[in-house]
Design a protein around this motif. Structure first.
Motif, short mmCIF file in Angstrom:
data_model
loop_
_atom_site.label_atom_id
_atom_site.label_comp_id
_atom_site.label_asym_id
_atom_site.label_seq_id
_atom_site.Cartn_x
_atom_site.Cartn_y
_atom_site.Cartn_z
N THR A 183 0.67 -1.24 -0.04
CA THR A 183 -0.06 0.06 -0.18
C THR A 183 0.92 1.20 0.04
N GLY A 184 1.99 1.26 0.41
CA GLY A 184 2.76 2.37 0.65
C GLY A 184 2.74 3.23 1.88
N TYR A 185 1.68 2.58 2.75
CA TYR A 185 1.72 3.11 3.94
C TYR A 185 2.21 2.29 5.15
N ILE A 186 2.43 2.85 6.25
CA ILE A 186 3.06 2.11 7.51
C ILE A 186 1.77 2.03 8.52
N PHE A 187 1.15 0.72 8.47
CA PHE A 187 -0.05 0.74 9.71
C PHE A 187 0.09 -0.90 10.02
N MET A 188 -0.78 -1.24 11.16
CA MET A 188 -0.97 -2.26 11.46
C MET A 188 -2.37 -3.03 11.19
N HIS A 189 -3.55 -2.13 10.98
CA HIS A 189 -4.87 -2.51 10.62
C HIS A 189 -5.44 -1.55 10.21
N THR A 190 -6.72 -1.85 9.70
CA THR A 190 -7.62 -0.65 9.31
C THR A 190 -8.78 -0.61 9.85
N LEU A 191 -8.77 -1.30 11.14
CA LEU A 191 -10.15 -1.27 12.02
C LEU A 191 -10.52 0.00 12.68
N SER A 192 -9.55 0.85 12.94
CA SER A 192 -9.57 2.17 13.86
C SER A 192 -10.84 3.10 13.28
N GLY A 193 -10.69 3.31 11.88
CA GLY A 193 -11.38 4.34 11.16
C GLY A 193 -12.83 3.86 11.21
N ALA A 213 4.55 5.12 -4.92
CA ALA A 213 4.13 3.68 -4.43
C ALA A 213 2.69 3.29 -4.48
N VAL A 214 1.86 4.25 -3.92
CA VAL A 214 0.40 4.32 -3.77
C VAL A 214 -0.09 4.16 -5.27
N ALA A 215 0.30 5.12 -6.00
CA ALA A 215 -0.31 5.31 -7.14
C ALA A 215 -0.01 4.06 -7.98
N LYS A 216 1.14 3.35 -8.21
CA LYS A 216 1.49 2.19 -8.87
C LYS A 216 0.81 1.08 -8.27
N ALA A 217 0.30 0.86 -6.87
CA ALA A 217 -0.10 -0.21 -6.35
C ALA A 217 -1.69 -0.25 -6.61
N MET A 218 -2.23 0.77 -7.12
CA MET A 218 -3.86 0.65 -7.24
C MET A 218 -4.09 0.79 -8.83
N ALA A 219 -5.37 0.29 -9.06
CA ALA A 219 -5.75 0.27 -10.46
C ALA A 219 -6.60 1.22 -10.75
N ASP A 220 -6.67 1.63 -12.00
CA ASP A 220 -7.75 2.65 -12.44
C ASP A 220 -9.18 2.14 -12.52
N THR A 221 -10.09 2.94 -12.24
CA THR A 221 -11.36 2.48 -12.74
C THR A 221 -11.42 2.93 -13.89
N GLN A 222 -12.79 2.53 -14.86
CA GLN A 222 -13.08 2.90 -15.93
C GLN A 222 -13.27 4.26 -16.38
N ASP A 223 -13.53 5.05 -15.34
CA ASP A 223 -13.50 6.55 -15.38
C ASP A 223 -12.42 7.04 -15.11
N ASP A 224 -11.16 6.34 -15.13
CA ASP A 224 -9.62 6.92 -14.80
C ASP A 224 -9.91 7.55 -13.41
N LYS A 225 -10.47 7.18 -12.58
CA LYS A 225 -10.38 7.71 -11.07
C LYS A 225 -9.60 6.58 -10.18
N ARG A 226 -8.69 6.79 -9.58
CA ARG A 226 -8.16 6.11 -8.79
C ARG A 226 -8.88 5.51 -7.60
N GLN A 227 -8.86 4.13 -7.22
CA GLN A 227 -9.75 3.81 -6.12
C GLN A 227 -8.90 4.09 -4.91
N LEU A 228 -9.60 4.33 -3.87
CA LEU A 228 -9.05 4.71 -2.70
C LEU A 228 -8.61 3.11 -1.84
N GLN A 229 -7.55 2.93 -1.18
CA GLN A 229 -7.51 2.03 -0.66
C GLN A 229 -7.87 1.83 0.82
#
Length: 320
Positions: A81-91, A144-160
């Motif tokens: 992902t390009g981010y340093i984290f342990m989990h995504t539960l807190s949000g 790193a983040v930009a390369k890790a994610m695939a573009d959608t059909q409308d060329d908008k990058r999806q959020l991780q």
């Protein structure tokens, strides 16, 4: 603190401290409470009676064991992902259990209405974040983040997921800061639920088809007591189970209270309490956003051991 026979001065201090760090790391992989417990352990080592160099060695060893376990997971997350984290539960956790509840109480609306309103704001934040990433200057800053994610059909990058987590925490914090008094009330209420809640409440949930009682601004303390003391259940066997737990829990709390009071005049008990109380308070504090009896499980062993020890002392002839 009081005795010389401790982990540090045992026959294999390095191994035991390292193993303690490894176990905390494994616990952190199962449930994200490992690092707060590690911080409490480091604090207790710092205020111990050992020499400064011994303290530093001990902290280094237990931290190394902890890092050895979690470093693999953290590196994996960073590479993906390009981010340093342990989990995504807190949000999502703070969004659903704090932001939505605060919105409901502040604006005097139902939980469902508050949830729709909060998630609409989160959607706006996500769209704004996506539009920012379409800026070439922003993309160059996070390759790193930009390369890790695939573009959608409308060329908008999806959020991780981690990016959604960060936005959710940001939105939750904004609700907390909007009304500090209401936030403190909400936090205290949840910690009290964790401290004094009944495990048999899970049976009430099962009895009513797995549905939790709806959050409501009109719910009173009387209705909460009535739910447990005079429960309306289909399976009447649940009622004696609830009363048994209430009696047993009062037995534990009374024993713990006596232990704390007598610790003020008993040095040995005071030393035990000083070492146990920070862990108890820490694990209860972590439930400030969402309070349930089952979240008390990590400290239940402390409560039972200290209470039973005190009752045994009071009723034994020799006090041993």
């Amino acid at each position: 603190f009081c005795k010389k026979e401790t982990v540090i001065s045992s026959k294999f201090p390095i191994f035991r401290l390292f193993l303690a760090g490894v176990i905390l790391g494994i616990a952190g992989l199962i449930r994200p409470v490992g690092y707060p417990v590690l911080l409490i352990s480091i604090f207790l080592l710092l205020i111990s009676r050992y020499k400064f160099l011994t303290k530093m060695k001990s902290i280094a060893v237990i931290s190394t064991g902890f890092i050895c376990v979690l470093s693999i997971w953290i590196i994996r997350n960073f590479l993906l992902t390009g981010y340093i984290f342990m989990h995504t539960l807190s949000g999502p956790h703070f969004l659903n259990h704090t932001a939505v509840r605060l919105c409901m109480m502040d604006e005097k609306i139902t939980y469902q209405q508050a949830q729709k309103k909060v998630y609409a704001k989160l959607k706006d934040l996500e769209d704004e974040r996506i539009n920012r990433f379409m800026n070439p200057k922003i993309l160059n800053q996070v390759p790193a983040v930009a390369k890790a994610m695939a573009d959608t059909q409308d060329d908008k990058r999806q959020l991780q997921e981690i990016e959604r987590c960060i936005l959710a925490k940001k939105l939750a914090i904004s609700y907390m800061l909007k009304n500090p008094a209401l936030t403190i009330q909400h936090f205290i209420s949840n910690m009290l639920k964790t401290t004094f809640g009944l495990y048999s409440s899970e049976l009430l949930v099962i009895d009513c088809g797995g549905q939790l009682p709806p959050y409501s601004n009109d719910r009173s303390v009387k209705s909460i007591f009535k739910r447990f003391l005079l429960p309306d259940v289909n399976n009447k066997f649940i009622i004696p189970v609830i009363y048994f737990e209430i009696i047993f829990f009062l037995f534990i709390l009374l024993g713990l209270a006596i232990f704390i009071i007598t610790a003020l005049i008993d040095r040995e008990k005071l030393c035990v309490l000083i070492k146990a109380l920070p862990f108890i308070c820490c694990l209860i504090f972590l439930t400030l956003s969402c309070g349930y009896a089952r979240l008390r499980l990590p400290i239940e062993s402390f409560l039972i051991i200290l209470a039973i020890k005190e009752w045994h002392f009071l009723f034994s002839k020799k006090g041993e």
